[in-house]
Design a protein around this motif. Sequence first.
Motif, PDB file in Angstrom:
ATOM      1  N   THR A 103       0.941  -1.469  -0.074  1.00  0.00           N
ATOM      2  CA  THR A 103       0.090  -0.025  -0.144  1.00  0.00           C
ATOM      3  C   THR A 103       0.609   1.267   0.045  1.00  0.00           C
ATOM      4  O   THR A 103       0.527   2.232  -0.594  1.00  0.00           O
ATOM      5  N   GLU A 131      -2.964  -5.082  -5.250  1.00  0.00           N
ATOM      6  CA  GLU A 131      -2.416  -5.601  -4.291  1.00  0.00           C
ATOM      7  C   GLU A 131      -3.011  -7.033  -4.113  1.00  0.00           C
ATOM      8  O   GLU A 131      -4.082  -7.140  -4.474  1.00  0.00           O
ATOM      9  N   ASP A 184      -7.508  -4.041  -4.135  1.00  0.00           N
ATOM     10  CA  ASP A 184      -6.944  -5.094  -2.958  1.00  0.00           C
ATOM     11  C   ASP A 184      -7.777  -6.073  -3.190  1.00  0.00           C
ATOM     12  O   ASP A 184      -8.957  -6.138  -2.920  1.00  0.00           O
ATOM     13  N   SER A 194      -6.055   2.764   1.888  1.00  0.00           N
ATOM     14  CA  SER A 194      -5.702   1.315   1.327  1.00  0.00           C
ATOM     15  C   SER A 194      -7.299   0.742   0.941  1.00  0.00           C
ATOM     16  O   SER A 194      -8.041   1.026   1.862  1.00  0.00           O
TER      17      SER A 194
HETATM   18 MG   LIG Z   1      -2.109  -3.373   1.789  1.00  0.00          MG
END
Ligand SMILES: [Mg+2]
Length: 161
Positions: free
Chosen positions: A43, A110, A83, A63
């Motif tokens: 992040t 991510e 993510d 994030s």
């Molecule tokens: Mg992260």
Amino acid sequence: MTQTSMQVCLSEPELAVLAEAMADLLTSGVCVALRGDLGAGKTTFARALVRALADDRDLEVPSPTFALRQDYETPRGLVVHFDFYRLTDAAEIIELGFDEAVSSGITIVEWPERAEMLLPADRIDMQLTEARTADCRKLRIDGHGAAETIVAKLAPRMQQG
Ligand SMILES: [Mg+2]
Ligand SMILES: Nc1ncnc2c1ncn2[C@@H]1O[C@H](COP(=O)(O)OP(=O)(O)O)[C@@H](O)[C@H]1O
């Protein structure tokens, strides 16, 4: 595939400098896949990259752990930060609009391991690994498809540390 790795450890500010260099080279359609354990610095790197692409050092870049997706309209076009940690199957990733985001701009992901099969061919794989000391990270960067030239251009900058 263009591959570059360094044994030298990069501090957070040094990684931010690398993110700026990467941002200068990124083009629409390229996906930056950030790999590494929890706390590896994915992040942190994504934040530096988004800020560089947006040309805004103070831009808030949360994030996407819970939102799963954060969109940024930047002078460089659409930038989408994903993510995939909480995702379990490919259908959820498709529902999130991943493919569409990839074809509309620059994507940063991510936990790309959750969707290995769905990752685009034009991709930078960046692996962040904890080092012996907590104040830096080791990294390895692989360039695929159209992103090979980006990684080739970044390699000399990485050697300088
Ligand atoms: Mg992260
Ligand atoms: N290159 C680095 N060197 C040292 N610490 C770092 C580095 N990158 C990130 N960190 C620190 O590691 C912690 C976790 O980072 P984070 O980016 O949230 O990890 P991840 O998204 O991989 O779970 C943060 O406290 C951050 O300040």
